[in-house]
Design a protein around this motif. Structure first.
Motif, PDB file in Angstrom:
ATOM      1  N   ARG A 106       0.842  -1.216   0.000  1.00 61.61           N
ATOM      2  CA  ARG A 106       0.000   0.000   0.000  1.00 61.61           C
ATOM      3  C   ARG A 106       0.866   1.250   0.000  1.00 61.61           C
ATOM      4  O   ARG A 106       0.630   2.212  -0.715  1.00 61.61           O
ATOM      5  N   HIS A 107       1.908   1.183   0.854  1.00 59.81           N
ATOM      6  CA  HIS A 107       2.815   2.314   0.967  1.00 59.81           C
ATOM      7  C   HIS A 107       3.457   2.601  -0.389  1.00 59.81           C
ATOM      8  O   HIS A 107       3.534   3.734  -0.844  1.00 59.81           O
ATOM      9  N   GLU A 108       3.921   1.532  -1.019  1.00 62.68           N
ATOM     10  CA  GLU A 108       4.564   1.667  -2.326  1.00 62.68           C
ATOM     11  C   GLU A 108       3.574   2.222  -3.344  1.00 62.68           C
ATOM     12  O   GLU A 108       3.909   3.076  -4.163  1.00 62.68           O
ATOM     13  N   GLY A 109       2.326   1.710  -3.266  1.00 63.14           N
ATOM     14  CA  GLY A 109       1.278   2.192  -4.168  1.00 63.14           C
ATOM     15  C   GLY A 109       1.046   3.680  -3.980  1.00 63.14           C
ATOM     16  O   GLY A 109       0.924   4.431  -4.956  1.00 63.14           O
ATOM     17  N   GLU A 110       1.003   4.098  -2.697  1.00 59.97           N
ATOM     18  CA  GLU A 110       0.782   5.525  -2.434  1.00 59.97           C
ATOM     19  C   GLU A 110       1.943   6.355  -2.955  1.00 59.97           C
ATOM     20  O   GLU A 110       1.760   7.425  -3.529  1.00 59.97           O
ATOM     21  N   ARG A 111       3.178   5.803  -2.760  1.00 57.81           N
ATOM     22  CA  ARG A 111       4.352   6.534  -3.237  1.00 57.81           C
ATOM     23  C   ARG A 111       4.296   6.687  -4.761  1.00 57.81           C
ATOM     24  O   ARG A 111       4.557   7.749  -5.312  1.00 57.81           O
ATOM     25  N   MET A 112       3.898   5.606  -5.429  1.00 58.68           N
ATOM     26  CA  MET A 112       3.781   5.672  -6.889  1.00 58.68           C
ATOM     27  C   MET A 112       2.722   6.681  -7.293  1.00 58.68           C
ATOM     28  O   MET A 112       2.879   7.415  -8.270  1.00 58.68           O
ATOM     29  N   ALA A 113       1.631   6.701  -6.500  1.00 53.90           N
ATOM     30  CA  ALA A 113       0.540   7.633  -6.820  1.00 53.90           C
ATOM     31  C   ALA A 113       1.028   9.072  -6.695  1.00 53.90           C
ATOM     32  O   ALA A 113       0.739   9.913  -7.551  1.00 53.90           O
ATOM     33  N   VAL A 114       1.794   9.318  -5.610  1.00 56.73           N
ATOM     34  CA  VAL A 114       2.304  10.682  -5.416  1.00 56.73           C
ATOM     35  C   VAL A 114       3.240  11.052  -6.554  1.00 56.73           C
ATOM     36  O   VAL A 114       3.175  12.161  -7.109  1.00 56.73           O
ATOM     37  N   GLN A 115       4.089  10.084  -6.934  1.00 64.31           N
ATOM     38  CA  GLN A 115       5.031  10.334  -8.038  1.00 64.31           C
ATOM     39  C   GLN A 115       4.271  10.638  -9.325  1.00 64.31           C
ATOM     40  O   GLN A 115       4.574  11.592 -10.039  1.00 64.31           O
ATOM     41  N   ALA A 116       3.256   9.790  -9.582  1.00 65.15           N
ATOM     42  CA  ALA A 116       2.479   9.975 -10.808  1.00 65.15           C
ATOM     43  C   ALA A 116       1.769  11.321 -10.764  1.00 65.15           C
ATOM     44  O   ALA A 116       1.663  12.024 -11.778  1.00 65.15           O
ATOM     45  N   ARG A 117       1.298  11.682  -9.561  1.00 64.06           N
ATOM     46  CA  ARG A 117       0.582  12.954  -9.414  1.00 64.06           C
ATOM     47  C   ARG A 117       1.524  14.121  -9.724  1.00 64.06           C
ATOM     48  O   ARG A 117       1.175  15.030 -10.464  1.00 64.06           O
ATOM     49  N   SER A 118       2.736  14.021  -9.163  1.00 72.25           N
ATOM     50  CA  SER A 118       3.632  15.155  -9.391  1.00 72.25           C
ATOM     51  C   SER A 118       4.090  15.186 -10.852  1.00 72.25           C
ATOM     52  O   SER A 118       4.282  16.259 -11.420  1.00 72.25           O
TER      53      SER A 118
END
Ligand code: ADP
Length: 590
Positions: A29-41
């Motif tokens: 989940r943590h990794e998923g959130e990190r990817m989401a933040v990266q994708a968002r930025s």
């Protein structure tokens, strides 16, 4: 390994697996959130880049048009500007305005067109002198965008920029480009021919671009004048043409589920790239305003499913979570299976131990009787002929019992090893049963059982192994003697059915309690009650009988009997009875 040990073993597997699974899921989940933040930025960077390109394009167009306006000779304004309006798709309306003489172009004497009338009334505040032109352009010397580029009413609307927007200001890069253009213009002005007194003849240009909200939409008005006393002239930009230029700065390919769009001041989509349908009231997930170039306009990104997690992060979490769940379930299922197997082996081992002690007991009893009576007879201590006969009968019966027992054990080991051989021969099952009962009649009578046999009148031919059938019947009848003798009745019935024969062995004994009915056919299984405990047995009889029947194309099942007692039914493969051969006969042995 006892039950408690098995439970602990299972717990030791279950708890750490669940803990590790939960920890791994958190990490995923943590990794998923990190990817989401990266994708968002990344998406935000892209939106910013698009917004900068839009600003640069607008600024380039404005600059270009501003330069062209300044290049028009003062005496050619009346011809050049209308020609522009006609030929240049970027020019919607043109005007010349003088502080004293009012609006010179569009000229009234020719009569205004409807568009010209709308244009004039749109900018009435400027053309009537209510809003001074200079208030809209603090910076002079060319069409340079400045902080006070618009009049009071217009400037106040700038401050209402959308609060959801990520950024309200052009990037440093756009400002640098503007500065470069501005200094370019200054250098060009300095390069103009010098006058006789060495003073620069460069005019003191004033001008600017005014974003103007009227008729519920944005308009851009560019104006210029050579100095404070000269007439103001300029043009209104054709936004549709500007938009077609802006389209080119949007990326041609975007990933699935993402839409980049240019949004107007009402939040409506002016143009978009990406294949999603955007609802009219949808708000972008992220947006960057285009102020001050296109105030209230913005570049926004819409994401499918309402969030960045859907694009990269969520699919990663789903896939990794699924794989993790499969691994955890596989470990737990495998562990449970092993534990269950260990449990079964433990139960098997227990049953084998009790089997050995049961067999020893079963062997010992007839052997003791045989030895005792044989010793009596051999020592010549019995002279009475009647007694002698009785003792010899006991020896015969006990040795028959021994033979049955040994046969069962031998059969069991052959069946277990798959070495059991069958000899199929044609036999009349009805006749076979008659002979069998005749042979065991005495034994059954001594056990206190009244025997009734119901058989078809016609022979029931079948291809079967005679010894196997005898073994099956022996095991079933022995059980009735052992467990159901107190019922006082044994009924053996053979019925011919459509495609098989049904051989039932019924008694009026205690029957078999429902929980044990399926298990009595397992090897070594004995019902755990006082009646069974009193009787010797190995728990093999029914399991062997069923195996033999199944190997020969039949089966053995238990059916509870109405009114109590047991009914074991052997299905035997035999041909169909012909018409007129369906009569039954019953024989009673008392
Ligand atoms: P064994 O008789 O050697 O114990 P079997 O496989 O023949 O083994 O029988 C399994 C169990 O089924 C017996 O221990 C007994 O409890 C039960 N059983 C079998 N036949 C009968 C019957 N006719 N009436 C009551 N119980 C029976």
């Amino acid at each position: 390994m006892n039950r408690r040990a098995i439970f602990w073993y299972w717990l030791l597997l279950f708890v750490p697996t669940l803990l590790v699974g939960a920890a791994a899921f958190r990490l995923i989940r943590h990794e998923g959130e990190r990817m989401a933040v990266q994708a968002r930025s990344a998406a935000l960077d892209r939106v910013r880049a698009i917004a900068d390109n839009v600003r640069l394009t607008v600024s380039a167009v404005e600059d270009e048009l501003g330069e062209s306006l300044r290049r028009i000779p003062p005496d050619a304004l009346a011809e050049t500007l209308p020609a522009w309006e006609k030929d240049n798709p970027l020019v919607r309306n043109v005007f010349v305005w003088d502080a004293q003489r009012g609006l010179l172009l569009p000229s009234q004497p020719n009569g205004w067109t409807a568009e010209e009338r709308r244009f004039v009334s749109r900018y009435d505040a400027l053309f009537s002198g209510r809003i001074p032109w200079l208030a809209a352009a603090a910076e002079t010397n060319g069409l340079v965008r400045g902080p006070a580029r618009a009049g009071g009413a217009v400037a106040s609307r700038f401050q209402n920029a959308k609060s959801s927007s990520e950024s309200n200001r052009p990037s440093d890069f756009v400002r640098q480009v503007e500065q470069m253009r501005s200094s370019g213009r200054q250098m060009a002005a300095q390069a103009l021919p010098q006058g006789a007194n060495g003073q620069s003849q460069a005019p003191a240009w004033q001008g600017g671009w005014i974003p103007w909200f009227a008729e519920n939409r944005l308009h851009l008005l560019g104006w210029v004048r050579r100095d404070a006393k000269s007439p103001v002239y300029g043009m209104e930009l054709e936004l549709a043409s500007l938009l077609s230029r802006l389209m080119t700065v949007f990326p041609s390919a975007v990933s699935d589920g993402v839409v980049y769009a240019l949004l107007d001041d009402a939040g409506g989509v002016v143009c978009q790239v990406g294949g999603l349908d955007i609802k009219p009231d949808a708000r972008p997930d992220m947006s960057v305003t285009l102020a001050p170039y296109l105030p209230h306009w913005s570049v926004g990104v819409f994401l499918a499913g309402g969030g960045m997690l859907n694009v990269g992060g969520r699919s990663f979490v789903l896939l990794a979570g699924l794989l993790l769940a499969i691994v955890v379930v596989a470990i737990l299922a495998g562990g449970s299976l092993l534990t269950w197997q260990a449990h079964r082996h433990m139960a098997d081992a227990l049953r084998k131990t009790s089997f050995v002690s049961n067999i020893s007991h079963e062997l010992k009893t007839p052997l003791t009787s045989i030895r005792m009576y044989a010793e009596l007879l051999s020592e010549g201590r019995v002279s009475d002929a009647g007694k002698m006969k009785k003792y010899l009968q006991v020896i015969a019966v006990e040795s028959q019992r021994l033979t049955r027992l040994v046969n069962n054990v031998l059969d069991f080991s052959r069946l277990e090893q798959g070495k059991k051989k069958y000899r199929r021969e044609s036999l009349d099952c009805a006749e076979f049963i008659r002979q069998f009962v005749e042979t065991h009649r005495l034994r059954l009578g001594e056990a206190g059982l009244a025997v009734r046999v119901e058989l078809p009148e016609a022979p029931a031919w079948m291809l079967f192994d005679r010894d196997a059938l005898e073994q099956v019947l022996l095991n079933l009848v022995d059980n009735v003697i052992k467990y159901a003798a107190e019922g006082g009745e044994l009924l053996i019935a053979l019925e011919r059915q459509q495609d098989h024969c049904r051989l039932s062995v019924m008694d009026l004994g205690p029957g078999i309690p429902p929980p044990h009915r399926a298990r009595i056919f397992e090897k070594f299984y004995r019902v755990d009650d006082s009646l069974t405990a009193r009787q010797p047995g190995s728990g093999l009889g029914l399991s062997i009988a069923r195996r033999l029947l199944r190997d020969l194309g039949g089966d053995l099942v238990f059916e509870p009997r109405e009114g109590g007692g047991s009914c074991f039914v052997a299905h035997l493969p035999c041909g169909e009875a012909e018409e007129g051969q369906k009569g039954m006969t019953a024989i009673d042995y008392n």
